[in-house]
Design an enzyme around this catalytic site. Structure first.
Site, mmCIF file in Angstrom:
data_model
loop_
_atom_site.group_PDB
_atom_site.id
_atom_site.type_symbol
_atom_site.label_atom_id
_atom_site.label_comp_id
_atom_site.label_asym_id
_atom_site.label_seq_id
_atom_site.Cartn_x
_atom_site.Cartn_y
_atom_site.Cartn_z
ATOM 1 N N THR A 1 0.866 -1.187 0.000
ATOM 2 C CA THR A 1 0.000 0.000 0.000
ATOM 3 C C THR A 1 0.900 1.234 0.000
ATOM 4 O O THR A 1 2.035 1.176 0.488
ATOM 5 C CB THR A 1 -0.902 0.052 1.248
ATOM 6 O OG1 THR A 1 -0.052 0.093 2.397
ATOM 7 C CG2 THR A 1 -1.811 -1.157 1.332
ATOM 8 N N GLU B 1 -5.782 -3.261 -1.353
ATOM 9 C CA GLU B 1 -6.306 -4.496 -0.756
ATOM 10 C C GLU B 1 -7.479 -5.081 -1.542
ATOM 11 O O GLU B 1 -7.909 -6.204 -1.274
ATOM 12 C CB GLU B 1 -6.792 -4.210 0.685
ATOM 13 C CG GLU B 1 -5.690 -3.910 1.684
ATOM 14 C CD GLU B 1 -5.351 -2.420 1.761
ATOM 15 O OE1 GLU B 1 -5.568 -1.704 0.761
ATOM 16 O OE2 GLU B 1 -4.870 -1.975 2.812
ATOM 17 N N TRP C 1 -19.536 15.051 12.697
ATOM 18 C CA TRP C 1 -18.504 14.831 11.690
ATOM 19 C C TRP C 1 -18.647 15.811 10.537
ATOM 20 O O TRP C 1 -19.747 16.032 10.025
ATOM 21 C CB TRP C 1 -18.590 13.409 11.119
ATOM 22 C CG TRP C 1 -18.065 12.375 12.057
ATOM 23 C CD1 TRP C 1 -17.647 12.583 13.344
ATOM 24 C CD2 TRP C 1 -17.912 10.983 11.793
ATOM 25 N NE1 TRP C 1 -17.233 11.392 13.897
ATOM 26 C CE2 TRP C 1 -17.384 10.397 12.971
ATOM 27 C CE3 TRP C 1 -18.155 10.166 10.696
ATOM 28 C CZ2 TRP C 1 -17.111 9.035 13.069
ATOM 29 C CZ3 TRP C 1 -17.885 8.809 10.792
ATOM 30 C CH2 TRP C 1 -17.362 8.251 11.975
HETATM 31 P P1 ADP Z 1 -3.287 4.214 0.165
HETATM 32 O O1 ADP Z 1 -4.286 3.570 1.083
HETATM 33 O O2 ADP Z 1 -1.921 4.062 0.645
HETATM 34 O O3 ADP Z 1 -3.640 5.614 -0.272
HETATM 35 P P2 ADP Z 1 -4.555 2.927 -2.024
HETATM 36 O O4 ADP Z 1 -4.260 3.293 -3.405
HETATM 37 O O5 ADP Z 1 -4.783 1.505 -1.717
HETATM 38 O O6 ADP Z 1 -3.344 3.422 -1.195
HETATM 39 O O7 ADP Z 1 -5.755 3.811 -1.533
HETATM 40 C C1 ADP Z 1 -7.049 3.334 -1.255
HETATM 41 C C2 ADP Z 1 -7.878 4.439 -0.698
HETATM 42 O O8 ADP Z 1 -8.035 5.486 -1.655
HETATM 43 C C3 ADP Z 1 -9.287 4.051 -0.346
HETATM 44 O O9 ADP Z 1 -9.355 3.414 0.910
HETATM 45 C C4 ADP Z 1 -9.997 5.402 -0.362
HETATM 46 O O10 ADP Z 1 -9.799 6.110 0.843
HETATM 47 C C5 ADP Z 1 -9.291 6.139 -1.457
HETATM 48 N N1 ADP Z 1 -10.093 6.076 -2.686
HETATM 49 C C6 ADP Z 1 -9.926 5.270 -3.743
HETATM 50 N N2 ADP Z 1 -10.837 5.521 -4.702
HETATM 51 C C7 ADP Z 1 -11.627 6.518 -4.240
HETATM 52 C C8 ADP Z 1 -12.769 7.225 -4.744
HETATM 53 N N3 ADP Z 1 -13.265 6.990 -5.940
HETATM 54 N N4 ADP Z 1 -13.316 8.168 -3.965
HETATM 55 C C9 ADP Z 1 -12.821 8.447 -2.742
HETATM 56 N N5 ADP Z 1 -11.752 7.832 -2.214
HETATM 57 C C10 ADP Z 1 -11.168 6.873 -2.939
#
Ligand code: ADP
Length: 551
Positions: free
Chosen positions: A187, A331, A449
């Site tokens: 990640t 994940e 929130w």
């Molecule tokens: P990291 O967790 O290190 O940033 P990832 O690429 O696995 O790496 O990121 C996943 C996270 O990115 C998700 O848990 C979410 O918070 C965010 N995310 C992914 N796609 C979207 C989306 N379309 N809208 C909002 N948040 C998103």
């Protein structure tokens, strides 16, 4: 009673064999920055993947489960590695070339990579680190770039083309157990330390089929996909695997990821589809506004990785590029939801609102919302909780070394094995997910929130705002309050007061949620995969580095 069906393992070698034979004419085009891009057919990629596998096994001694890492841009050779390494039974480990050096060292050592295939242009990044990478025995260099920094390296250095030259173009791919490790990706650590996710052949195969479904990307061999999302970022969202199932042509930007070359690529190579995080599209939009190009071929743009601002979607609509919003994580392989509006709203006023949600869950992803006390929340479009998911392409644990038990930290996996995403949102009765925030970014003000994403989207819809990030900062009275950090467009005369009034207009943002703390920054700091890096902003604020105005 047992079924009477054949039990053929779902292997990456089968995707490769299929793609290079049935769609042998489809092309991987790699941008070179020169007059002509480099073109290679799927059939040639298949031949060369077999050659690479022979070289890795016979010359470099790669055996089952050995990790072969790639430190590469998106290009044809990276695609060859994508197929060769898992197909021969080894494990592909894609390294994020935007990580700080210490993190890269930590990750390579944690995965105990034995071989690193590196693009010539990235030699300056890996060469100084080799002394700290005891497991790396071989470096294989592909493409242009000065080799000098590798002289005297502790690892043996090979040229990719020399290594594969003359090797057989077929390989007797082993009949592996489909549940074995095929690829791994750490990640990007937006909210914590990097964690290793290990995909299986089966998970990648099933995920690729989902990517191809009409309700996901739905592409065919008549399409060309511009894969801007890096191959080190969750397998480029599964596109290299998925396209070899269907013959979709790949357009790979290599290291030319700036807005100007991307615009040129679109005009010249005429892709019909493209995929990247919102920050890339914001940049491209600026470029196209300043220097218009013919981008009419590009009718479908997949955006994910962070929330797609409504202003961006609307601007792309005007250019004829239809944005399809998707949500996922390292994940989740990553496809978790895709926002294709339901049939009954198409052509109505509701359609845009549906497209802005993170989207609908596919059949392979089960979802549930959990409230702060652990209670299950209904899919009523109102109850907000943490999203938990499970399915055949969702991680059930993190890598902890080849012989160690995988890690299942309680904050990431529920007792009954679901992945806790760390994302907070609501789900409508018809299965559409709307994320309001990351659990770690949400602003907890006086027991209520505030969504940082909602404030950012509202701010970025102001014509003078190029980018905006909102973070929680400590507040004596309310616990936390929002701090608005904005990047203004050149020549803008907007003041904090006008921006605040703009947010309050038409009930965009409730009055109690309006930020009182404001600051102008030059650009929003980004993570290694191009997301807003709010950790850095919070730190700058705590260190007193931001010039904050209180309204
Ligand atoms: P990291 O967790 O290190 O940033 P990832 O690429 O696995 O790496 O990121 C996943 C996270 O990115 C998700 O848990 C979410 O918070 C965010 N995310 C992914 N796609 C979207 C989306 N379309 N809208 C909002 N948040 C998103």
């Amino acid at each position: 009673m047992l079924s009477t069906m054949q039990d053929v393992p779902l292997l990456i070698s089968r995707i490769l064999t299929h793609g290079s034979r049935v769609h042998g004419e489809s092309q991987v085009t790699t941008w070179t920055g020169e007059a002509e891009p480099h073109r290679r057919s799927f059939a040639e990629v298949g031949d060369r993947a077999a050659q690479l596998a022979h070289a890795l096994r016979d010359d470099l001694g790669v055996r089952d489960d050995d990790r072969v890492a790639t430190l590469m841009w998106n290009n044809a050779e990276h695609t060859e590695a994508y197929f060769a390494i898992p197909s021969m039974g080894a494990v592909l480990h894609t390294l994020n070339l935007r990580l700080p050096a210490e993190q890269l060292v930590w990750i390579v050592n944690h995965a105990a990579d034995g071989v690193v295939i590196v693009n010539g242009s990235l030699i300056p990044m890996i060469a100084p680190l080799l002394g700290k990478l005891p497991t790396v025995r071989h470096i294989v260099v592909s493409g242009p770039g000065d080799r000098a920094p590798l002289e005297g390296a502790t690892a043996a250095v090979h040229e990719y083309e020399d290594l594969i030259a003359g090797k057989p173009t077929t390989y007797d791919w082993p009949e592996l157990d489909e549940r074995r490790a095929a690829a791994m990706c750490y990640t990007s650590g937006t909210t914590g330390d990097p964690k290793g996710v290990v995909y299986s052949h089966r998970s990648i195969y099933l995920h690729s089929m989902q990517v191809n479904m009409a309700q996901s990307m739905g592409l065919t061999d008549q399409d060309t996909s511009l894969v801007v999302v890096p191959q080190f970022h969750v397998n480029a969202w599964g596109l290299p695997h998925a396209t070899f199932m269907t013959g979709v042509n790949l357009l790979m930007p290599d290291r030319f990821l700036q807005p100007a070359p991307l615009a040129e690529m679109i005009e010249k190579e005429r892709p019909s589809h493209a995929a990247a995080v919102p920050t890339i599209w914001q940049g491209l939009l600026g470029e196209l506004t300043a220097r218009p190009r013919d981008v009419s071929s590009l009718t479908q743009v997949t955006i994910g990785g962070s929330a797609c601002p409504p202003s961006l979607m609307a601007a792309f609509d005007k250019l004829g590029m239809r944005v399809c919003h998707a949500w996922g994580m390292t994940e989740t392989s990553p496809l978790g939801t895709v926002s294709r509006p339901p049939a009954h709203v198409v052509g109505t006023e509701q359609e845009f609102a549906y497209r802005l949600t993170q989207g609908r869950f596919p059949a392979g992803v089960e979802a549930r919302l959990t409230g702060p006390g652990g209670e299950r929340l209904p899919w009523d479009g109102e109850s907000a909780g943490e999203l938990e998911v499970r399915g055949p392409w969702i991680a059930g644990a993190y890598y902890n070394g080849p012989d160690a038990e995988p890690l299942r930290p309680a904050d990431k996996f529920s007792e009954d094995g679901w992945l806790k995403t760390g994302d907070v949102g609501i789900i409508s009765a018809d299965g559409f997910l709307t994320l309001t925030d990351r659990a770690k970014d949400v602003i907890k003000s006086g027991g209520e929130w505030i969504s940082s994403v909602e404030l950012e989207n509202a701010l970025m819809s102001h014509p003078d705002v190029a980018e905006a990030a909102v973070v929680a900062v400590p507040d004596d009275k309310w616990g936390e309050r929002p701090l608005a950090t904005v990047v203004l467009r050149e020549g803008s005369a907007a003041t904090f007061e006008t921006l605040r009034t703009f947010l309050a207009e038409e009930g965009k943002i409730a009055k109690w949620q309006l930020p009182e703390r404001w600051t102008v920054i030059e650009s929003v700091p980004k993570t290694s995969v191009g997301k807003f890096d709010k950790k850095v902003l919070r730190r700058r604020y705590a260190d007193g580095q931001l010039d904050v105005t209180n309204l």
